[in-house]
Each structure stands twice: as C-alpha cells, then as structure tokens.
Scaffold this motif. Structure first.
Motif, short mmCIF file in Angstrom:
data_model
loop_
_atom_site.label_atom_id
_atom_site.label_comp_id
_atom_site.label_asym_id
_atom_site.label_seq_id
_atom_site.Cartn_x
_atom_site.Cartn_y
_atom_site.Cartn_z
N GLU A 66 49.58 70.00 -34.31
CA GLU A 66 48.88 70.74 -35.36
C GLU A 66 47.45 70.25 -35.48
OE1 GLU A 66 50.70 70.67 -39.20
OE2 GLU A 66 49.51 72.37 -39.92
N PHE A 67 46.51 71.16 -35.40
CA PHE A 67 45.09 70.86 -35.55
C PHE A 67 44.74 70.97 -37.03
CE2 PHE A 67 40.71 70.55 -34.97
CZ PHE A 67 40.03 71.67 -35.43
N LYS A 68 44.20 69.89 -37.58
CA LYS A 68 43.75 69.89 -38.97
C LYS A 68 42.29 69.49 -38.98
CE LYS A 68 48.20 68.95 -41.19
NZ LYS A 68 48.96 68.08 -42.13
N ARG A 69 41.44 70.50 -39.15
CA ARG A 69 40.01 70.25 -39.10
C ARG A 69 39.57 69.32 -40.22
NH1 ARG A 69 36.03 73.28 -36.80
NH2 ARG A 69 37.47 75.02 -36.53
N SER A 70 40.12 69.51 -41.41
CA SER A 70 39.70 68.71 -42.57
C SER A 70 40.00 67.23 -42.37
CB SER A 70 40.38 69.24 -43.83
OG SER A 70 41.78 69.10 -43.71
N GLN A 71 41.00 66.94 -41.58
CA GLN A 71 41.38 65.55 -41.35
C GLN A 71 40.96 65.06 -39.97
OE1 GLN A 71 45.58 65.03 -42.22
NE2 GLN A 71 45.45 66.30 -44.07
N SER A 72 40.33 65.92 -39.19
CA SER A 72 39.95 65.58 -37.81
C SER A 72 41.14 65.01 -37.06
CB SER A 72 38.79 64.58 -37.79
OG SER A 72 37.63 65.14 -38.37
N SER A 73 42.27 65.69 -37.19
CA SER A 73 43.49 65.18 -36.57
C SER A 73 44.15 66.23 -35.70
CB SER A 73 44.47 64.70 -37.64
OG SER A 73 45.00 65.79 -38.37
N PHE A 74 44.93 65.75 -34.78
CA PHE A 74 45.67 66.62 -33.86
C PHE A 74 46.95 65.86 -33.51
CE2 PHE A 74 46.25 70.20 -31.30
CZ PHE A 74 46.47 69.89 -29.95
N ASN A 75 47.88 65.80 -34.44
CA ASN A 75 49.10 65.01 -34.28
C ASN A 75 50.15 65.74 -33.48
OD1 ASN A 75 47.76 63.14 -35.85
ND2 ASN A 75 49.01 63.50 -37.68
N LEU A 76 50.84 64.99 -32.68
CA LEU A 76 51.87 65.52 -31.79
C LEU A 76 53.23 65.27 -32.41
CD1 LEU A 76 52.41 66.69 -28.84
CD2 LEU A 76 52.78 64.30 -28.18
N ARG A 77 54.13 66.26 -32.32
CA ARG A 77 55.45 66.10 -32.92
C ARG A 77 56.53 66.63 -31.98
NH1 ARG A 77 52.79 68.31 -37.91
NH2 ARG A 77 53.67 70.34 -37.35
N LYS A 78 57.71 66.06 -32.17
CA LYS A 78 58.90 66.59 -31.51
C LYS A 78 60.07 66.37 -32.46
CE LYS A 78 61.53 66.81 -27.26
NZ LYS A 78 61.63 66.44 -25.82
#
Lengths: 114, 116
Positions: A66-78
């Motif tokens: 999920e790309f979250k611009r406000s948090q500058s994050s791109f966390n990977l999940r499974k």
C-alpha cells in the motif's frame, strides 16, 4: 536525492501468520516504488510495483503493498506466510519519469519458523 | 526464455589483482545495469548502458572500476588493483528499454567477489 529506509533488519514469523515489512522513502516527486525478493543464491525477483493510480497494489506470491503518500511509506504485506517466503526483501524507489537508477533499502531478512 | 546470466558465480582474489566480471543480459534487452551489494547494505547503482548511448558511469566508486558493453549485449565489469573493500556481490540487470525505472529490471544471480 532519493533514498529508502527499511527499519527492520530481521523479522521472524510463524508459518501461517501475517507478515508486514516496512518501507519509507524520500523523493521529491511522485515516486515509482518496487518490492523485490532475493532468495539465497538467486537474483532479485520483482514482487510488485507502484507507478500511479490505486494505492493498493497486488503482486506475485500473494503479496500486496500500500502506497501512503502522507506517510512516505510503501509497506509490503502477506496475510499468511509460507515457509518458502523465507528470503531477503528489498524496497526500491525510482525516479520519474526518466531516472532509471533504482535506490534500494538495506533489506529485511525474513525467517519463517514452523 | 533464458534470464540474465553472470559469471563467475564466485571469485576469490588477492588484494592488488585485477578481476573481470561478466554479464549476459536477456536477449533483446537494450538497457543493462550494474549494481553492487555490500554486506548489510542495499544495492548500490554502479553503471548504466542504453543502446549506443554513452554509459552513465556516475555510480562507479573509483577509477579502478570500469565497464564496457560489446555489441550492445554482453558486458564486462573490470576492477583493477582490487582492495578488500571491493568485496561484495555484483549484480547485473537488464531491461527491454531504458531511460526510466518504469521499465522492469531483471536481475542476474550475481557474482560474489572476495578480496583477500
């Protein structure tokens, strides 16, 4: 300059449990974002990528990010990890639109216990 | 089809020796990249080739490092007078087109270089 931070060096997870790997990036414009997986003795394999549009992207092997611009994050999940998911995972950011250089994080090693 | 191949898979050398690392990209891919992966570090960009254009050598860490790409296909990365800090895994990647990270890079298995 673009950069990527992966805060977790090593994560251990039980088989069947959920997994989340964190990635924070720094980039002055809309980034291209990638997750790669590297199994021992193998090259990097692309799991998924984000360029634009829907902020939740699906990849191979049941992974999503999920790309979250406000948090500058791109966390990977499974949702449910398999023993074969034990590997090293790299988050990377690319420029837009003509910067071909990828900047990689230091990687997160995932260990899966039975 | 065949992926990116690299040779040798492992190379052990003595400090001060020269080494050559080879990369065979996927057939038809016009762009080729070299990265270095040091222990505990992410991948570090070294050099980029695209077609007949002049290569982008901005990531090469010193003038001991050089690379060439012959005939728009095979590439060789040469490290002269190797130092212990050159010990790393050297990864090659290729993409169908260059110019943007929009074009997926396919990676080879790497060459593990150990300088004693």
């Amino acid at each position: 300059a673009q950069s990527v931070t992966q805060p977790d060096i090593h994560i251990t997870v039980s088989e069947g449990a959920s997994l989340e790997l964190r990635c924070n990036y720094s980039y002055g414009a809309t980034p291209y974002l990638f997750w790669y997986v590297q199994s021992p003795g193998q090259g990097l394999q692309l799991l998924l990528k984000y360029f634009s549009g829907d902020t939740l992207v699906q990849g191979i092997k049941g992974f999503e990010a999920e790309f979250k611009r406000s948090q500058s994050s791109f966390n990977l999940r499974k949702p449910s990890v398999h023993w074969s998911d034990a590997a090293e995972y790299f988050c990377a950011v690319g420029g837009h639109p003509n910067d071909y250089k990828l900047s990689f994080g230091a990687g997160t090693t995932v260990t899966v216990r039975a | 089809g065949a992926g990116v191949s690299q040779s040798p898979s492992n190379k052990v050398t003595e400090k001060g020796k020269d080494v050559e690392l080879r990369c065979d990209p996927i057939s038809g891919h016009t762009a080729l990249y070299w990265y270095r992966q040091s222990l505990g570090q992410g991948l570090e960009f070294l050099i980029y080739f695209q077609g007949n254009s002049a290569p982008d050598k901005s990531g090469l860490p010193s003038d001991r490092f050089s690379a060439e790409r012959t005939g728009g296909s095979v590439s060789t990365l040469t490290i002269q007078r190797t130092q212990q800090e050159d010990s790393a895994v050297y990864l090659c990647a290729s993409s169908f087109e260059g110019g943007s990270s929009y074009n997926e890079q396919f990676f080879g298995p790497g060459t593990r270089l150990t300088v004693l």
